[in-house]
Write a protein that holds these residues in place. Structure first.
Motif, short mmCIF file in Angstrom:
data_model
loop_
_atom_site.label_atom_id
_atom_site.label_comp_id
_atom_site.label_asym_id
_atom_site.label_seq_id
_atom_site.Cartn_x
_atom_site.Cartn_y
_atom_site.Cartn_z
N MET A 119 0.81 -1.21 0.00
CA MET A 119 0.00 0.00 0.00
C MET A 119 0.85 1.27 0.00
N LYS A 120 2.00 1.23 0.64
CA LYS A 120 2.81 2.43 0.85
C LYS A 120 3.12 3.21 -0.44
N GLU A 123 0.40 5.75 -1.49
CA GLU A 123 -0.02 6.84 -0.60
C GLU A 123 0.13 8.20 -1.27
N SER A 124 1.08 8.35 -2.16
CA SER A 124 1.33 9.64 -2.79
C SER A 124 0.41 9.93 -3.97
N ASP A 127 -6.32 9.27 -2.91
CA ASP A 127 -6.94 10.08 -1.87
C ASP A 127 -7.36 9.25 -0.67
N PHE A 129 -7.76 4.73 0.74
CA PHE A 129 -7.73 3.29 0.50
C PHE A 129 -9.07 2.70 0.93
N VAL A 160 -1.08 3.76 7.83
CA VAL A 160 -1.03 4.43 6.54
C VAL A 160 -1.44 5.89 6.70
N SER A 161 -1.00 6.72 5.77
CA SER A 161 -1.21 8.16 5.90
C SER A 161 -2.47 8.65 5.20
N ARG A 162 -3.15 7.79 4.48
CA ARG A 162 -4.38 8.17 3.79
C ARG A 162 -5.61 7.65 4.54
#
Length: 236
Positions: A119-120, A123-124, A127, A129, A160-162
């Motif tokens: 997934m990483k 992330e960029s 918007d 997951f 994760v960041s999203r």
């Protein structure tokens, strides 16, 4: 708490989803795997045209070719795209160049914490997951009606960041427990909200949305009761 009702196949279900308080509806197009919920372009255009204000129509697709996905998005007028395919980071970047204002959601099937490494890189470029359940026995990549280990989903939300949307076998009966454990940004349901005809059941949709929002307030320690001043204002 954002709530999406997926697998919409008729206009009346869109209106009921809106009345129940859903935020988005999912239309399945671009089929590669078994599903009874895919619709043609004419019906999709009709549904999106009739979509009430403040309800986001989401393209849910098995396609991985950015040009084909872009064509559907342009022809129908989706505000978001949910990718249930093995599309690459590069293909999503290409899709973003064509549709910079459309939100992109990438699906991952929950099978273990090691999936975070897969997934990483996304992330960029996405918007959000969406975490779903894979049905290998029936070759289904969504709309399986199967749950997965929510403890894994909870750990993914933390790492994760999203924003993370939870899917996979959610029903009015289990959505509160799922939110309590996972604490996702949103929830997404399809199979668990159907009636015997294969269309959406009004009571199930209402109960799903109501219980999801109630649990969200519980998780966030927010009161659903109006304050005294608010009560006085309503009565005046």
């Amino acid at each position: 708490m954002r709530i999406k009702i997926c697998g919409i196949k008729r206009v009346e279900d869109v209106f009921m989803a809106a009345y129940c308080g859903a935020d988005a509806i999912g239309l399945l197009m671009g089929q590669k795997y078994p599903s009874d919920d895919f619709i043609n372009i004419d019906l999709a255009q009709k549904i999106v045209k009739e979509c009430p204000p403040y309800i986001s129509p989401v393209l849910v697709t098995h396609l991985d070719d950015p040009e084909k996905i872009s064509y559907l998005a342009s022809q129908i007028g989706f505000t978001a795209i949910q990718l249930h395919s093995d599309c690459t980071v590069e293909s999503i970047r290409s899709l973003r160049e064509t549709h910079p204002h459309i939100k992109i959601i990438k699906n991952f099937h929950v099978d273990g914490l090691e999936m975070i490494h897969a997934m990483k890189p996304f992330e960029s470029v996405v918007d959000a997951f969406i975490l779903d359940t894979l049905d290998l026995a029936n070759n289904k990549v969504g709309g399986t009606g199967l749950t997965h280990d929510w403890n894994i989903s909870r750990d993914i939300v933390r790492k994760v960041s999203r924003p993370v949307i939870l899917a996979g076998g959610l029903t009015p009966e289990n959505v509160a427990d799922a939110i309590k454990i996972v604490k996702p940004f949103g929830v997404d349901a399809n199979t668990g909200l159907k009636d015997s005809s294969g269309f959406k059941d009004n009571t199930k949709m209402f109960n799903f949305v109501y219980r999801a929002k109630q649990e969200f307030f519980q998780v966030r320690n927010l009161s659903t009761k109006p304050r005294d001043k608010e009560v006085l204002w309503i009565r005046s």
